[in-house]
Design a protein around this motif. Structure first.
Motif, PDB file in Angstrom:
ATOM      1  N   GLU A  41       0.930  -1.130  -0.072  1.00 54.51           N
ATOM      2  CA  GLU A  41      -0.067   0.067  -0.126  1.00 54.51           C
ATOM      3  C   GLU A  41       0.729   1.289   0.051  1.00 54.51           C
ATOM      4  OE1 GLU A  41      -2.268  -3.187   1.974  1.00 54.51           O
ATOM      5  OE2 GLU A  41      -0.136  -2.467   2.167  1.00 54.51           O
ATOM      6  N   PHE A  42       2.186   1.095   0.359  1.00 52.42           N
ATOM      7  CA  PHE A  42       3.170   2.382   0.283  1.00 52.42           C
ATOM      8  C   PHE A  42       3.702   2.583  -1.009  1.00 52.42           C
ATOM      9  CE2 PHE A  42       4.194   1.346   5.082  1.00 52.42           C
ATOM     10  CZ  PHE A  42       2.907   1.647   5.455  1.00 52.42           C
ATOM     11  N   CYS A  43       3.496   1.805  -1.987  1.00 51.14           N
ATOM     12  CA  CYS A  43       3.938   1.579  -3.105  1.00 51.14           C
ATOM     13  C   CYS A  43       3.462   2.787  -4.028  1.00 51.14           C
ATOM     14  CB  CYS A  43       4.162   0.373  -3.931  1.00 51.14           C
ATOM     15  SG  CYS A  43       5.185  -0.710  -3.113  1.00 51.14           S
ATOM     16  N   ASN A  44       4.539   3.195  -4.890  1.00 52.14           N
ATOM     17  CA  ASN A  44       4.188   4.239  -6.014  1.00 52.14           C
ATOM     18  C   ASN A  44       3.693   3.613  -7.408  1.00 52.14           C
ATOM     19  OD1 ASN A  44       6.559   3.372  -7.399  1.00 52.14           O
ATOM     20  ND2 ASN A  44       7.790   5.059  -6.251  1.00 52.14           N
ATOM     21  N   PRO A  45       3.489   4.190  -8.540  1.00 54.81           N
ATOM     22  CA  PRO A  45       2.887   3.313  -9.589  1.00 54.81           C
ATOM     23  C   PRO A  45       4.015   2.413 -10.017  1.00 54.81           C
ATOM     24  CG  PRO A  45       2.060   5.665  -9.929  1.00 54.81           C
ATOM     25  CD  PRO A  45       3.124   5.503  -8.643  1.00 54.81           C
ATOM     26  N   ALA A  46       5.444   2.792  -9.976  1.00 60.31           N
ATOM     27  CA  ALA A  46       6.347   1.963 -10.449  1.00 60.31           C
ATOM     28  C   ALA A  46       7.011   0.742  -9.422  1.00 60.31           C
ATOM     29  CB  ALA A  46       7.818   2.619 -10.350  1.00 60.31           C
ATOM     30  N   GLY A  47       5.890   0.668  -8.268  1.00 59.77           N
ATOM     31  CA  GLY A  47       5.971  -0.543  -7.601  1.00 59.77           C
ATOM     32  C   GLY A  47       6.963  -0.445  -6.389  1.00 59.77           C
ATOM     33  N   PHE A  48       7.350   0.723  -6.172  1.00 62.23           N
ATOM     34  CA  PHE A  48       8.479   1.007  -5.194  1.00 62.23           C
ATOM     35  C   PHE A  48       7.862   1.705  -3.887  1.00 62.23           C
ATOM     36  CE2 PHE A  48      11.176   0.603  -9.040  1.00 62.23           C
ATOM     37  CZ  PHE A  48      11.983  -0.605  -8.885  1.00 62.23           C
ATOM     38  N   VAL A  49       8.453   1.413  -2.791  1.00 61.45           N
ATOM     39  CA  VAL A  49       7.769   2.127  -1.539  1.00 61.45           C
ATOM     40  C   VAL A  49       8.235   3.661  -2.021  1.00 61.45           C
ATOM     41  CG1 VAL A  49       8.235   2.780   0.974  1.00 61.45           C
ATOM     42  CG2 VAL A  49       8.421   0.192  -0.044  1.00 61.45           C
ATOM     43  N   GLN A  50       7.060   4.709  -1.709  1.00 61.97           N
ATOM     44  CA  GLN A  50       7.250   6.006  -2.144  1.00 61.97           C
ATOM     45  C   GLN A  50       8.167   6.591  -1.095  1.00 61.97           C
ATOM     46  OE1 GLN A  50       5.621   8.631  -0.181  1.00 61.97           O
ATOM     47  NE2 GLN A  50       5.925  10.282  -2.066  1.00 61.97           N
ATOM     48  N   GLY A  51       9.168   7.624  -1.579  1.00 60.24           N
ATOM     49  CA  GLY A  51      10.134   8.320  -0.806  1.00 60.24           C
ATOM     50  C   GLY A  51       9.477   9.093   0.221  1.00 60.24           C
ATOM     51  N   GLY A  52       8.110   9.471   0.491  1.00 60.85           N
ATOM     52  CA  GLY A  52       7.624  10.026   1.596  1.00 60.85           C
ATOM     53  C   GLY A  52       7.674   9.251   2.695  1.00 60.85           C
ATOM     54  N   ILE A  53       7.267   8.061   2.202  1.00 62.05           N
ATOM     55  CA  ILE A  53       7.117   6.801   3.377  1.00 62.05           C
ATOM     56  C   ILE A  53       8.713   6.545   3.780  1.00 62.05           C
ATOM     57  CG2 ILE A  53       6.427   4.542   3.669  1.00 62.05           C
ATOM     58  CD1 ILE A  53       4.066   6.132   3.608  1.00 62.05           C
ATOM     59  N   LEU A  54       9.613   6.568   3.084  1.00 62.56           N
ATOM     60  CA  LEU A  54      10.857   6.213   3.277  1.00 62.56           C
ATOM     61  C   LEU A  54      11.354   7.243   4.386  1.00 62.56           C
ATOM     62  CD1 LEU A  54      12.344   4.874   0.060  1.00 62.56           C
ATOM     63  CD2 LEU A  54      11.560   3.436   2.154  1.00 62.56           C
TER      64      LEU A  54
END
Length: 139
Positions: A41-54
């Motif tokens: 649920e934290f992923c962006n459209p590319a399938g990676f954890v979104q930077g703001g979550i990191l």
């Protein structure tokens, strides 16, 4: 597992959302290791954890380093946070480490890093945080 001042406070909702759990700490050295869950649920459209979550994971690693170091006496309010994203974060286990580099009377300087389960360095950060008496900050 080592006992820290973090054991004496309720888990905040944001930390629960991130899957925050203490893995290790050396409070006297101002060092801490935190585990997180990089949820799909934290992923962006590319399938990676979104930077703001990191960035939130890094913030939720560095602040607790000070709280543990000061045996729960001081809480941190982030003044500035600089994050460097080094590799894409895939969903799964993410580990945060932080070290208090300097603890002043009103401001702390802290460094943090996030790694993937395979050891890949995902992001690094530095923060400056205002020090607040925990009794006044925590309700």
């Amino acid at each position: 597992m080592i006992a820290t001042a973090l054991d004496r406070i309720a888990m905040p909702p944001a930390a629960t959302l991130l899957g925050w759990h203490l893995l290790d700490a050396r409070p006297g050295e101002g060092w801490i290791r935190i585990g997180f869950e990089g949820k799909p649920e934290f992923c962006n459209p590319a399938g990676f954890v979104q930077g703001g979550i990191l960035a939130a994971m890094l913030d939720d690693t560095m602040g607790p380093a000070v709280f543990a170091m000061t045996e729960g006496r001081l809480y941190t309010a982030t003044i500035s946070l600089t994050v460097n994203f080094l590799a894409p974060a895939r969903p799964g286990r993410i580990t945060g480490e932080a070290r208090v580099t300097q603890l002043g009377k009103t401001v702390a300087f802290i460094e943090g890093r996030l790694t993937a389960k395979d050891g890949t360095l995902l992001a690094t950060a530095t923060t400056n945080a205002r020090l607040v008496e925990a009794g006044k900050a925590l309700q």
